[in-house]
Design an enzyme around this catalytic site. Sequence first.
Site, mmCIF file in Angstrom:
data_model
loop_
_atom_site.group_PDB
_atom_site.id
_atom_site.type_symbol
_atom_site.label_atom_id
_atom_site.label_comp_id
_atom_site.label_asym_id
_atom_site.label_seq_id
_atom_site.Cartn_x
_atom_site.Cartn_y
_atom_site.Cartn_z
ATOM 1 N N TYR A 54 0.576 -1.101 0.032
ATOM 2 C CA TYR A 54 -0.028 0.103 0.067
ATOM 3 C C TYR A 54 0.697 1.270 -0.044
ATOM 4 C CZ TYR A 54 -4.315 -2.470 0.513
ATOM 5 O OH TYR A 54 -5.334 -3.492 0.473
ATOM 6 N N GLU A 61 0.358 -29.868 13.880
ATOM 7 C CA GLU A 61 -0.075 -29.297 12.446
ATOM 8 C C GLU A 61 -1.456 -28.941 12.514
ATOM 9 O OE1 GLU A 61 -0.158 -32.009 8.971
ATOM 10 O OE2 GLU A 61 -0.839 -30.369 7.605
#
Lengths: 259, 543
Positions: free
Chosen positions: A105, A204
Amino acid sequence: MTKASPDTAPSEQDKETIRLIESIAMRVRETIESGNLPSIELPVRSLDNVKYDEAIGYLELGEARKARALTVNTARSFAQTLRLMATSRVMVESNDFATKREAYYISKNWGECRFDEQAESDAIMDDIEAMASMHGLSREQLRFYPESHGGSVAGRLTVIDQNSATGRPIEIDCANLGSGAYSIPRSVEHLSFKTDARFILAIETGGMFQRLNNHRFWETANCIIVEMGGVPTRATRRFIRLLSDKHDLPVYCFVDCDP
Amino acid sequence: MAGRQREISVSEFFLKNRHLLGFDTPAKALVTAVKEAVDNALDACEEAGLLPEITVQVRDRFGKSRVVVEDNGPGIVESQIARIFGKLLYGSKFHKLSQSRGQQGMGISAAGMYGQLTVGKPLHIISRIEGDELASELYVSIDTANNRPDIHKKKRVEWDRPHGTRVEMEMEGHHQTGPHSVEVYLKQTAIANPHVSIVYTDPQGRETLFARSTDRLPPRPREIKPHPRGVELGRLIQMLSGTKSRSLLGFLVDEFSCVGKKTALQIVKRAGKPLSDRSYPTHIAHAQATALHHAIQRTPIQAPRTDCIVPIGEARLLEGLRKELPADFYTATSRPAATYRGNPFQVEVGIAFGRPGETKIEVDASGHMHKKNAPDAGAVEQLIARKDEPIHLLRFANRVPLLYQQSSCAITKAVIQTNWRSYGLHQPKGALPIAPMAILVHVASVWVPYTSESKEAIEPYPEILKEIKLGLRQCARQLAHYLRHELHLHQEYDKRAYIEKYLPHIGVALQDILTLTDEERDAAVRKLDNILHASRTTQRQDP
């Protein structure tokens, strides 16, 4: 971007970052002054240019370099690289940071030079990071932070963080967070730990992490459990390595069987 | 019925068929009249070895035009004036094979006849031979029934020119501008004849000067005898009966070019009995003449001599183009002489590409590139086509511009049949290519094969077509080379413009990192700009 307190003196690492950026800019300027076309050399980030160093135990960038100069193909990224480095320098000086998305940005103010896609700015950022890594600097030290937050940690661990306003240490007991967990910050280099755990279990899936946490598995197994949430973020990976290195803990991974 | 049969005079024939001579519309008639007078003036001046200075005046009132053409030629003997201007098919150029503008001896008298028909006024001629005290002034019209001059007034007058001829004619005419105008005709004449100076006063009284760019007259073309290969049977019979030679051998050697004793004997031998080298030419019968004609076709004979053709020349052609057509690129080529039907001819091609006013890129000494917008030439009659138009063709035969009947001309056909796409131009199928370009083609010959008496187009003989195409290709190669270079320049310019966009950003970044002042930053950017331009090559080759 959030403004951080400016009164903290720049650390050694910050000075190193500024020196690196300045040395590259100086070289560009001197080349111009001497009447030659400037160029920036960056490590090639392809698989061909990666080698595994057994002594350290991880992959490293090789010797291959690519030059970014003022040709039709590279003029734009040449300018973007320099501008992104300038942004980095300003952020280091003001003890500020930007996420990858924010950097994208910021570039929207650069006119012709702006990035059209975030993928573009990410690629340039990776280039700068690769170069900085050759000098032992991480992307976080360039003040570019990942967007996604780190994983969660629970177990027999006390994390010692800093109050960014006062500089006083804060101790966080990860065994005392109830059904919640400690969320790994984006930058982990300043953390230190106290632990009596025997190992680290990296999990995980979020579901398994919650289940083990609810059962207070870490209490019975005398360990630290870390939630990776799929592919772990950089911060999570570094957190685990930092913890493992500092306290000489083995790391076990609990993952789906789909390599 | 039989009683109504009567002879037709050639004047009457052309009076009724004036379109054959180029007098079909008033607009065309005016241009044709000017053309005939100017052609004659140029021929006369060149033959006398004088640098032509011609003034042309056109006045246009109520559909009636007055044309005055004045030259500084050698003048005409008074006794000849009437016949030259008042008799069709009377001239000096028809019977000799020599490169000249006029050919048939009917142009100027036809113009007079047209004036006489439409306005009823005779031709007004003033002529003076160098050394004469006074000039001769005559008013001549044509007695069309007998194809004979009709002299109205004849007197000796004072004239300010030491020598020269002035023709004044009045006719029904219409002055117009555009590609078929008097001005364009004169301008094209100036291109093909850089040694000519023309002052033109148009009906509005505006004077245009077509200045000469060289003081050297083109060399005089030499007169040649016909080549045996180009002679048809009828002409051969006519020549046999008209010769002064007393033997067939002498006839062949004397009346033809490229025939020596050896060749003549071979021809005679091949023609067979009863012809022998000592046969009396006027006594040769039709059958024997046919045999002789066949023999000529089958005997190897040296190609016609080509030194009788005087081309404009590449250098002069370029001079002429530069003088009258402002363009970015010129190329010209003179083909070696060739022959059709035993007549030698030579083709020259020139190309002027690019109109001023279209953007052009220049590279300065430091390697910087600039886009240049030259101002448009404006109202001047443009002989070069626009970017999106078919190219303009400038056709010339023996240095005379051909303005009409473009589509039936050999030159147009050759241009259309050339594949311009392979030289980097757009070309619709079966049409002229599209480019800001003018193609000039000049065909010089001792006998230009016009498609009609008005001499507006060249008959597309295969030999002529081939030569024109070869010339076009030669020029087109040069053009393609130039176009490639221009394209490269444009691409290079675009590339540099793209890179230049990012130079200020490099300056800003350096300023941010090294905390430079604005002056230091701008100096660095300027320096970088100079380095960039100096480092990039432009590969300028001279086409």
